[in-house]
Design a protein around this motif. Structure first.
Motif, PDB file in Angstrom:
ATOM      1  N   ARG A 118       0.835  -1.206   0.000  1.00  0.00           N
ATOM      2  CA  ARG A 118       0.000   0.000   0.000  1.00  0.00           C
ATOM      3  C   ARG A 118       0.871   1.259   0.000  1.00  0.00           C
ATOM      4  NH1 ARG A 118      -3.640  -0.299   4.938  1.00  0.00           N
ATOM      5  NH2 ARG A 118      -2.203  -1.909   5.603  1.00  0.00           N
ATOM      6  N   VAL A 119       1.959   1.226   0.774  1.00  0.00           N
ATOM      7  CA  VAL A 119       2.861   2.378   0.823  1.00  0.00           C
ATOM      8  C   VAL A 119       3.517   2.581  -0.543  1.00  0.00           C
ATOM      9  CG1 VAL A 119       5.013   3.252   1.828  1.00  0.00           C
ATOM     10  CG2 VAL A 119       3.239   2.255   3.309  1.00  0.00           C
ATOM     11  N   ALA A 120       3.985   1.512  -1.145  1.00  0.00           N
ATOM     12  CA  ALA A 120       4.608   1.618  -2.471  1.00  0.00           C
ATOM     13  C   ALA A 120       3.607   2.179  -3.487  1.00  0.00           C
ATOM     14  CB  ALA A 120       5.128   0.254  -2.917  1.00  0.00           C
ATOM     15  N   LEU A 121       2.384   1.697  -3.431  1.00  0.00           N
ATOM     16  CA  LEU A 121       1.348   2.187  -4.341  1.00  0.00           C
ATOM     17  C   LEU A 121       1.020   3.652  -4.056  1.00  0.00           C
ATOM     18  CD1 LEU A 121      -0.396   1.165  -6.652  1.00  0.00           C
ATOM     19  CD2 LEU A 121      -2.111   0.477  -4.977  1.00  0.00           C
ATOM     20  N   ALA A 122       0.950   4.009  -2.780  1.00  0.00           N
ATOM     21  CA  ALA A 122       0.649   5.394  -2.397  1.00  0.00           C
ATOM     22  C   ALA A 122       1.708   6.368  -2.900  1.00  0.00           C
ATOM     23  CB  ALA A 122       0.518   5.502  -0.875  1.00  0.00           C
ATOM     24  N   TRP A 125       1.036   5.854  -7.352  1.00  0.00           N
ATOM     25  CA  TRP A 125      -0.242   5.757  -8.056  1.00  0.00           C
ATOM     26  C   TRP A 125      -0.628   7.111  -8.649  1.00  0.00           C
ATOM     27  CZ3 TRP A 125      -2.578   1.788  -9.980  1.00  0.00           C
ATOM     28  CH2 TRP A 125      -3.905   1.877 -10.374  1.00  0.00           C
ATOM     29  N   PRO A 126      -0.934   7.170  -9.941  1.00  0.00           N
ATOM     30  CA  PRO A 126      -1.158   8.460 -10.604  1.00  0.00           C
ATOM     31  C   PRO A 126      -2.514   9.126 -10.310  1.00  0.00           C
ATOM     32  CG  PRO A 126      -1.449   6.661 -12.160  1.00  0.00           C
ATOM     33  CD  PRO A 126      -0.952   6.047 -10.875  1.00  0.00           C
ATOM     34  N   LEU A 127      -3.488   8.408  -9.761  1.00  0.00           N
ATOM     35  CA  LEU A 127      -4.825   8.975  -9.595  1.00  0.00           C
ATOM     36  C   LEU A 127      -5.115   9.527  -8.203  1.00  0.00           C
ATOM     37  CD1 LEU A 127      -6.884   6.283 -11.534  1.00  0.00           C
ATOM     38  CD2 LEU A 127      -5.948   8.442 -12.380  1.00  0.00           C
ATOM     39  N   GLN A 128      -4.158   9.443  -7.300  1.00  0.00           N
ATOM     40  CA  GLN A 128      -4.397   9.901  -5.933  1.00  0.00           C
ATOM     41  C   GLN A 128      -4.562  11.418  -5.871  1.00  0.00           C
ATOM     42  OE1 GLN A 128      -0.853   9.406  -3.374  1.00  0.00           O
ATOM     43  NE2 GLN A 128       0.090   8.655  -5.253  1.00  0.00           N
ATOM     44  N   HIS A 129      -5.193  11.872  -4.783  1.00  0.00           N
ATOM     45  CA  HIS A 129      -5.444  13.306  -4.604  1.00  0.00           C
ATOM     46  C   HIS A 129      -4.150  14.080  -4.365  1.00  0.00           C
ATOM     47  CE1 HIS A 129      -9.704  12.508  -4.526  1.00  0.00           C
ATOM     48  NE2 HIS A 129      -9.501  11.585  -3.610  1.00  0.00           N
ATOM     49  N   THR A 130      -3.300  13.581  -3.461  1.00  0.00           N
ATOM     50  CA  THR A 130      -2.056  14.266  -3.110  1.00  0.00           C
ATOM     51  C   THR A 130      -0.932  13.247  -3.025  1.00  0.00           C
ATOM     52  OG1 THR A 130      -3.336  15.813  -1.766  1.00  0.00           O
ATOM     53  CG2 THR A 130      -0.972  15.803  -1.431  1.00  0.00           C
ATOM     54  N   VAL A 131       0.127  13.487  -3.723  1.00  0.00           N
ATOM     55  CA  VAL A 131       1.274  12.581  -3.703  1.00  0.00           C
ATOM     56  C   VAL A 131       2.093  12.852  -2.442  1.00  0.00           C
ATOM     57  CG1 VAL A 131       3.371  11.872  -4.926  1.00  0.00           C
ATOM     58  CG2 VAL A 131       1.328  12.498  -6.222  1.00  0.00           C
ATOM     59  N   ALA A 132       2.440  11.788  -1.724  1.00  0.00           N
ATOM     60  CA  ALA A 132       3.258  11.922  -0.517  1.00  0.00           C
ATOM     61  C   ALA A 132       4.655  12.399  -0.897  1.00  0.00           C
ATOM     62  CB  ALA A 132       3.328  10.589   0.209  1.00  0.00           C
ATOM     63  N   ASP A 137       5.952   9.970   4.822  1.00  0.00           N
ATOM     64  CA  ASP A 137       4.635  10.584   4.645  1.00  0.00           C
ATOM     65  C   ASP A 137       3.637   9.573   4.076  1.00  0.00           C
ATOM     66  OD1 ASP A 137       5.599  12.976   5.611  1.00  0.00           O
ATOM     67  OD2 ASP A 137       5.738  13.933   3.635  1.00  0.00           O
ATOM     68  N   ALA A 138       4.100   8.757   3.129  1.00  0.00           N
ATOM     69  CA  ALA A 138       3.229   7.735   2.544  1.00  0.00           C
ATOM     70  C   ALA A 138       2.805   6.712   3.595  1.00  0.00           C
ATOM     71  CB  ALA A 138       3.920   7.048   1.373  1.00  0.00           C
ATOM     72  N   VAL A 139       3.740   6.286   4.449  1.00  0.00           N
ATOM     73  CA  VAL A 139       3.405   5.352   5.533  1.00  0.00           C
ATOM     74  C   VAL A 139       2.349   5.974   6.433  1.00  0.00           C
ATOM     75  CG1 VAL A 139       4.269   4.195   7.612  1.00  0.00           C
ATOM     76  CG2 VAL A 139       5.606   4.120   5.498  1.00  0.00           C
ATOM     77  N   ALA A 140       2.562   7.226   6.816  1.00  0.00           N
ATOM     78  CA  ALA A 140       1.608   7.911   7.705  1.00  0.00           C
ATOM     79  C   ALA A 140       0.231   8.013   7.060  1.00  0.00           C
ATOM     80  CB  ALA A 140       2.135   9.290   8.075  1.00  0.00           C
ATOM     81  N   GLU A 141       0.169   8.374   5.787  1.00  0.00           N
ATOM     82  CA  GLU A 141      -1.113   8.499   5.095  1.00  0.00           C
ATOM     83  C   GLU A 141      -1.839   7.163   5.006  1.00  0.00           C
ATOM     84  OE1 GLU A 141      -0.876  10.577   1.362  1.00  0.00           O
ATOM     85  OE2 GLU A 141       0.406  12.123   2.246  1.00  0.00           O
TER      86      GLU A 141
END
Length: 179
Positions: A118-122, A125-132, A137-141
């Motif tokens: 999930r962290v790697a994808l976060a 991933w091109p469709l997310q609202h805000t890129v970490a 930051d990605a882990v936290a999100e």
């Protein structure tokens, strides 16, 4: 009608077709625009409301896509307690855990992956609202986002009707409604 919006924004209400007489927004973030005279905004944690807010009563508690971001089971319980204490009526919506697309990243099945994936994808991933900005930051999100299922909503809101919002016939969101 007086409404308290836990975790919302004034902008939601300025765009609404119908608006209550008074809206009190409580959020961890400050207001992002001017606050109209029919609204008030407080910085606060819906799981541990400041005394001056917790002592008030409202006609309706409204919360849209917040309970899945409060940070774990104990804090979800505190959130639900706040909802029940502030008004006899509430409308609390959350995305459904078993909808095939994770709504925050718009990624199919992301919520079912192990944390590392999930962290790697976060991060990519091109469709997310805000890129970490970083891996941390990605882990936290990812950890901050815990989608709920029907049993969890029923547990948090035992006297509420749990309504299902559907998309293409599939349950997309759950809404706890009382009053």
């Amino acid at each position: 009608m007086s409404v308290i919006d836990l975790g919302g924004r004034v902008e939601t209400w300025t765009r609404a077709l119908v608006r209550p007489a008074h809206v009190h927004v409580v959020n961890l973030e400050g207001p992002t625009s001017d606050v109209p005279d029919w609204a008030e905004v407080d910085h606060g944690d819906a799981c541990r409301l400041p005394a001056h807010i917790a002592a008030r009563r409202y006609d309706l508690v409204f919360s849209n896509s917040v309970v899945e971001h409060v940070g774990g089971y104990e804090r979800r319980l505190r959130f639900a307690e706040s909802v029940h204490a502030l008004a006899d009526r509430h409308w609390v919506q959350t995305p459904y855990r078993y909808f095939p697309v994770e709504p925050h990243w718009l990624a199919p099945g992301m919520q079912f992956l192990p944390l590392r994936a999930r962290v790697a994808l976060a991060r990519r991933w091109p469709l997310q609202h805000t890129v970490a900005a970083s891996r941390e930051d990605a882990v936290a999100e990812v950890l901050w986002t815990e989608l709920l299922d029907y049993t969890q909503m029923r547990h948090l809101f035992p006297r509420s009707r749990i309504r299902t919002e559907r998309l293409a016939g599939l349950p997309k969101s759950l809404i706890a409604v009382a009053g």
